[in-house]
Design an enzyme around this catalytic site. Structure first.
Site, PDB file in Angstrom:
ATOM      1  N   GLU A 177       3.124 -11.998   5.141  1.00 37.24           N
ATOM      2  CA  GLU A 177       3.534 -11.260   3.942  1.00 37.24           C
ATOM      3  C   GLU A 177       2.311 -10.535   3.391  1.00 37.24           C
ATOM      4  OE1 GLU A 177       6.322 -13.232   1.529  1.00 37.24           O
ATOM      5  OE2 GLU A 177       5.899 -12.051  -0.262  1.00 37.24           O
ATOM      6  N   ARG A 178       2.455  -9.240   3.197  1.00 32.25           N
ATOM      7  CA  ARG A 178       1.364  -8.375   2.742  1.00 32.25           C
ATOM      8  C   ARG A 178       0.190  -8.402   3.717  1.00 32.25           C
ATOM      9  NH1 ARG A 178       5.145  -6.020   0.094  1.00 32.25           N
ATOM     10  NH2 ARG A 178       6.076  -7.317  -1.514  1.00 32.25           N
ATOM     11  N   ASN A 220       5.449 -18.231  -0.599  1.00 34.22           N
ATOM     12  CA  ASN A 220       6.914 -18.253  -0.475  1.00 34.22           C
ATOM     13  C   ASN A 220       7.179 -19.190   0.694  1.00 34.22           C
ATOM     14  OD1 ASN A 220       7.309 -16.355  -2.564  1.00 34.22           O
ATOM     15  ND2 ASN A 220       6.745 -14.727  -1.139  1.00 34.22           N
ATOM     16  N   LYS A 297       4.003 -22.281  -5.447  1.00 31.30           N
ATOM     17  CA  LYS A 297       4.605 -21.190  -6.215  1.00 31.30           C
ATOM     18  C   LYS A 297       5.985 -21.696  -6.621  1.00 31.30           C
ATOM     19  CE  LYS A 297       6.319 -16.416  -5.609  1.00 31.30           C
ATOM     20  NZ  LYS A 297       6.209 -15.189  -4.778  1.00 31.30           N
ATOM     21  N   GLU A 301       9.832 -15.449  -8.696  1.00 35.72           N
ATOM     22  CA  GLU A 301      10.437 -14.579  -7.683  1.00 35.72           C
ATOM     23  C   GLU A 301      11.396 -15.354  -6.779  1.00 35.72           C
ATOM     24  OE1 GLU A 301       6.982 -12.697  -5.858  1.00 35.72           O
ATOM     25  OE2 GLU A 301       7.028 -11.128  -7.390  1.00 35.72           O
ATOM     26  N   ARG A 346       6.394  -8.168 -19.139  1.00 38.65           N
ATOM     27  CA  ARG A 346       5.967  -9.053 -18.051  1.00 38.65           C
ATOM     28  C   ARG A 346       4.511  -9.504 -18.223  1.00 38.65           C
ATOM     29  NH1 ARG A 346       6.099  -7.497 -11.596  1.00 38.65           N
ATOM     30  NH2 ARG A 346       4.438  -8.916 -10.969  1.00 38.65           N
ATOM     31  N   ASP A 375      -0.115  -7.925 -11.398  1.00 34.82           N
ATOM     32  CA  ASP A 375      -0.051  -8.276  -9.983  1.00 34.82           C
ATOM     33  C   ASP A 375      -1.048  -7.515  -9.122  1.00 34.82           C
ATOM     34  OD1 ASP A 375       0.699  -9.397  -7.662  1.00 34.82           O
ATOM     35  OD2 ASP A 375       2.642  -8.396  -7.488  1.00 34.82           O
ATOM     36  N   GLU A 403      -2.747  -5.133  -0.543  1.00 32.86           N
ATOM     37  CA  GLU A 403      -1.342  -4.812  -0.814  1.00 32.86           C
ATOM     38  C   GLU A 403      -1.204  -3.551  -1.672  1.00 32.86           C
ATOM     39  OE1 GLU A 403       0.795  -7.959  -2.785  1.00 32.86           O
ATOM     40  OE2 GLU A 403       2.596  -6.745  -3.028  1.00 32.86           O
ATOM     41  N   HIS A 531       1.204  -0.258 -11.179  1.00 28.60           N
ATOM     42  CA  HIS A 531       2.477  -0.583 -10.544  1.00 28.60           C
ATOM     43  C   HIS A 531       3.384   0.632 -10.375  1.00 28.60           C
ATOM     44  CE1 HIS A 531       5.090  -3.454  -8.786  1.00 28.60           C
ATOM     45  NE2 HIS A 531       4.474  -4.503  -9.322  1.00 28.60           N
ATOM     46  N   TRP A 553      10.449  -4.432 -11.752  1.00 31.37           N
ATOM     47  CA  TRP A 553       9.994  -3.999 -10.430  1.00 31.37           C
ATOM     48  C   TRP A 553       9.950  -2.462 -10.377  1.00 31.37           C
ATOM     49  CZ3 TRP A 553      13.088  -7.707  -6.607  1.00 31.37           C
ATOM     50  CH2 TRP A 553      12.473  -8.971  -6.641  1.00 31.37           C
TER      51      TRP A 553
HETATM   52  C1  BDP Z   1       3.240 -10.056  -5.026  1.00 35.16           C
HETATM   53  C2  BDP Z   1       3.653  -9.796  -3.625  1.00 35.16           C
HETATM   54  C3  BDP Z   1       4.595 -10.822  -3.085  1.00 35.16           C
HETATM   55  C4  BDP Z   1       4.036 -12.204  -3.341  1.00 35.16           C
HETATM   56  C5  BDP Z   1       3.769 -12.381  -4.808  1.00 35.16           C
HETATM   57  C6  BDP Z   1       3.072 -13.684  -5.113  1.00 35.16           C
HETATM   58  O1  BDP Z   1       4.259  -8.520  -3.577  1.00 35.16           O
HETATM   59  O2  BDP Z   1       4.753 -10.573  -1.726  1.00 35.16           O
HETATM   60  O3  BDP Z   1       4.904 -13.183  -2.896  1.00 35.16           O
HETATM   61  O4  BDP Z   1       2.917 -11.376  -5.272  1.00 35.16           O
HETATM   62  O5  BDP Z   1       1.872 -13.632  -5.352  1.00 35.16           O
HETATM   63  O6  BDP Z   1       2.057  -9.340  -5.191  1.00 35.16           O
HETATM   64  O7  BDP Z   1       3.690 -14.734  -5.139  1.00 35.16           O
END
Ligand code: BDP
Length: 710
Positions: A177-178, A220, A297, A301, A346, A375, A403, A531, A553
């Site tokens: 991821e990323r 995740n 986490k 999300e 946020r 973020d 990212e 963002h 988002w």
């Molecule tokens: C965001 C990312 C996502 C991550 C999330 C995180 O887009 O993929 O899961 O942060 O940090 O920046 O949990």
């Protein structure tokens, strides 16, 4: 005939083995090119003595011999003590004590090291533990790789932060991821039996900069990694990393007791759930006695967490903390939470949820906070949580993977960005309450401390996709060890080790690196915009997006452009997020005349005709920033082209091609953002600037269905 063909093949193989594909990172150990320095080293360093024989010391010895023979171009022999030019061993070894009686400082702790040149010109590398000796050896090799004098060394070095950890967002199917550098380096399918050389080289690279922990799996999380089969694979990696002082951690999926254990609930206050985690921890520690602990986490999300059962983050974290406490494990509980259902800025949400829990966590819990409140944007003001949790160890979470920073096609050196955050003053205990002092525990006497970086590593041959991405891995480690190092020092070290010591090359590459972050901010998100990237994949600009799955988002949520102006009003007239900072910080951001322009649109909705410090109005300043961002990256292209011949063609050409991509992407950012914001400002892009060569509609129509890392 056959023989000469063989010779030809050998030569060919040799040619290829010397090609610079970037795999060796900053641990190249090529023969030193500067003949004068080479001579000095060769005369000085002829033999070494290692006292001790643990797995860690064997690794250190191997590194030393490889490094020395490579750099000096001759074998350096191992000797019994007498006459040895390098002596390595623990402080309490009689031979070490004798070598320089009372000169060695004692406060090296368990990871600090000392490197001294004695009166008899012996180099002594010493520490209290084997791992710290390994760090000392790596540091010594760094001195040689960066061509420093070793005549009169009096170095002591102790890390400022205890847990220096990489976070891999790697899934069990090897998708990262990323991740923009290939697939995961963890080949779960061939583990535990197949030990890829990469695992060892990964450990060497980390140890060389003092990184001492790795979270192998994505935040995740997938509960499967906690099953026996996977734990055996994790154990195999832990066994490889142990000699290098690297502990292994896993992400814990909060609902694992249901998914794996067949329980009806994952309520952290449920006795059965507690018991399940305790047994799971016991099982892990039976395999991996030095397992580091869990990263979690939760309720973020869509991830499960304690709130699913009406409990709070402390309840969840403490339950896991109790499970690992008997084994000295820790829990890193993330504060990256925000909810679409909460009709609140946020920016404010993590603080609102966590601040009331200060002091409610077990002793072995760290709350891991992203550097900024939103973020990992190209530039964020610091998260107000850093000034708000005196009774809870806060861990810094940086994102090394790019990212939001142009992913793997943009050259961006992140050390200046990391330092900007670490140096920021929270004012929590008056002036000088820097974030660095919060994170290193000195401000509030935290008993555990930590810093994490989301890794940019994948199975690309050069590990990080962009050759300069390696510098970000490197500088994360160096700053985690000592945040007082300057971005310039770290850049110099990295360039010399990774490329060459040639002055012209070092000077130019340093210049490119040091300005790269501001350059990117200029062509992406100047003046505090944030963002406004493409939804989901976050590749490229899309400030017009208005229909993403949830309000926060959507780029429009963040930039708030309208006919009057642009920016998010977070003053008392707006969301009042600024109230989360100490009064001094708040005041400087809240007053539009003192607010640093780099953060302006983070905190203010500013009229298009507002007069900026340059004398330009806001719209013209925005144009100026976007255009100068593109100009700067074009200048970098020229500077890089001037370095041809000073480094290997392979990496020279890679960087050259990537800079071509970066220029295109910078233009894309500039044009599409300005054309879009112009629909609100209704003001012209002045004629001194080149005209956007595409329409806004064109940019809006671009699609990236297979953008990486998503
Ligand atoms: C965001 C990312 C996502 C991550 C999330 C995180 O887009 O993929 O899961 O942060 O940090 O920046 O949990």
């Amino acid at each position: 005939m056959i023989r000469s063909f063989h010779l030809f093949l050998m030569l060919l193989a040799c040619f290829f083995c010397h090609a610079e594909d970037g795999y060796r990172l900053w641990l190249r150990y090529d023969k030193i090119g500067n003949t004068q320095i080479l001579k000095q080293y060769q005369t000085h360093l002829h033999s070494f003595t290692f006292i001790g024989s643990s797995a860690t010391l064997i690794a250190a010895k191997k590194e030393l011999t490889t490094g020395l023979s490579g750099m000096l171009g001759k074998a350096v022999v191992e000797k019994q003590l007498a006459g040895s030019s390098i002596v390595i061993g623990k402080i309490n070894e009689p031979a070490i004590k004798a070598a320089f009686s009372n000169k060695v400082p004692v406060n090296l702790g368990s990871e600090g090291f000392a490197i001294y040149t004695t009166d008899t010109k012996t180099v002594v590398i010493t520490a209290n533990t084997d791992v710290a000796i390994l760090y000392g050896v790596f540091h010594f090799l760094r001195l040689l790789q960066t061509l420093q004098s070793i005549q009169q060394l009096t170095i002591t070095s102790v890390p400022k932060i205890q847990n220096r950890i990489l976070n891999h967002w790697d899934n069990l199917n090897r998708h990262v991821e990323r991740g923009y550098a290939g697939i995961s380096i963890w080949n779960w399918h061939t583990l535990p039996d197949y030990i890829d050389q990469r695992y060892i080289d990964y450990a060497r690279a980390n140890a060389s900069v003092g990184i001492n922990g790795t979270v192998l799996t994505n935040v995740n999380a997938n509960a499967l990694v906690l099953t026996k089969d996977y734990l055996l694979k994790v154990k195999a990696l832990a066994d490889v990393f142990r000699p290098y002082g690297i502990k292994v951690y896993l992400t814990a999926r909060f609902s694992a007791p249901i998914e794996l254990g067949g329980l009806k609930t994952a309520d952290p206050l449920d006795a059965g759930v507690k018991e399940w985690w305790k047994k799971k921890a016991d099982e892990i520690y039976a395999l991996i006695p030095d397992f580091g602990g869990f990263l979690v986490k939760a309720n973020s999300e869509g991830q499960p967490g304690p709130q699913n059962y009406g409990r709070n983050h402390a309840d969840g974290a403490n339950m896991l903390a109790d499970a690992v406490a008997p084994h000295n494990g820790i829990v890193m509980w993330r504060a990256f939470v925000y909810s679409n259902e909460t009709p609140e800025d946020r920016f404010k949400q993590a603080y609102n949820e966590f601040k009331p829990l200060d002091g409610k966590f077990r002793k072995n819990v760290l709350v891991q906070v992203k550097n900024g409140p939103i973020d990992f944007q190209p530039r964020e003001p610091f998260s107000p949580l850093f000034g708000a949790m005196p009774q809870t160890p806060l861990m810094m979470e940086f994102q090394i993977t790019q990212e939001y920073l142009g992913q793997a096609t943009n050259l961006v050196y992140e050390a200046p960005m990391f330092k900007e955050v670490l140096d920021a003053d929270t004012w929590q205990k008056g002036k000088g309450s820097s974030i660095a002092k919060v994170v290193d525990g000195s401000l509030h006497n935290y008993s555990i401390t930590g810093i994490a970086g989301v890794a940019n590593i994948g199975n690309d041959r050069n590990w990080t996709g962009h050759p300069f991405g390696q510098a970000n891995w490197y500088s994360f480690g160096r700053l985690a060890w000592d945040y007082d190092l300057t971005s310039t020092q770290i850049a110099d070290e990295w360039i010399k080790q990774t490329f060459t010591g040639s002055k012209k090359f070092v000077d130019t590459a340093r210049k490119i690196m040091l300005s790269s972050h501001q350059t990117l901010v200029n062509y992406m998100t100047p003046l505090g915009l944030h963002h406004i990237m493409g939804t989901g994949h976050h590749y490229g600009p899309a400030p017009w997006i208005i229909n993403a799955g949830r309000a926060d988002w959507n780029p429009v949520y963040y930039h708030r452009a309208d006919s009057i102006g642009i920016g998010f009003d977070r003053t008392i007239k707006g969301s009042n997020a600024l109230a989360q900072y100490a009064p001094e910080v708040r005041k400087s951001f809240e007053d539009i005349t003192t607010c640093p322009e780099d953060y302006l649109l983070w905190f203010h909705h500013v009229p298009w005709n507002y007069k900026m410090r340059s004398g330009r109005n806001l719209w013209d300043e925005l144009c100026y920033r976007y255009y100068s961002g593109v100009d700067s990256i074009r200048a970098v292209q020229q500077q890089w082209n001037g370095l041809k011949g000073l480094v290997d063609d392979e990496r020279f050409t890679q960087v050259q091609m990537l800079l071509n991509v970066q220029v295109k992407e910078a233009i894309w950012w500039r044009n599409s953002c300005l054309l879009y914001f112009q629909t609100f400002s209704k003001m012209p892009i002045h004629s001194q600037y080149e005209k956007p060569d595409q329409t806004l509609e064109y940019y809006k129509g671009l699609k990236f269905p297979f953008a990486p890392g998503n």
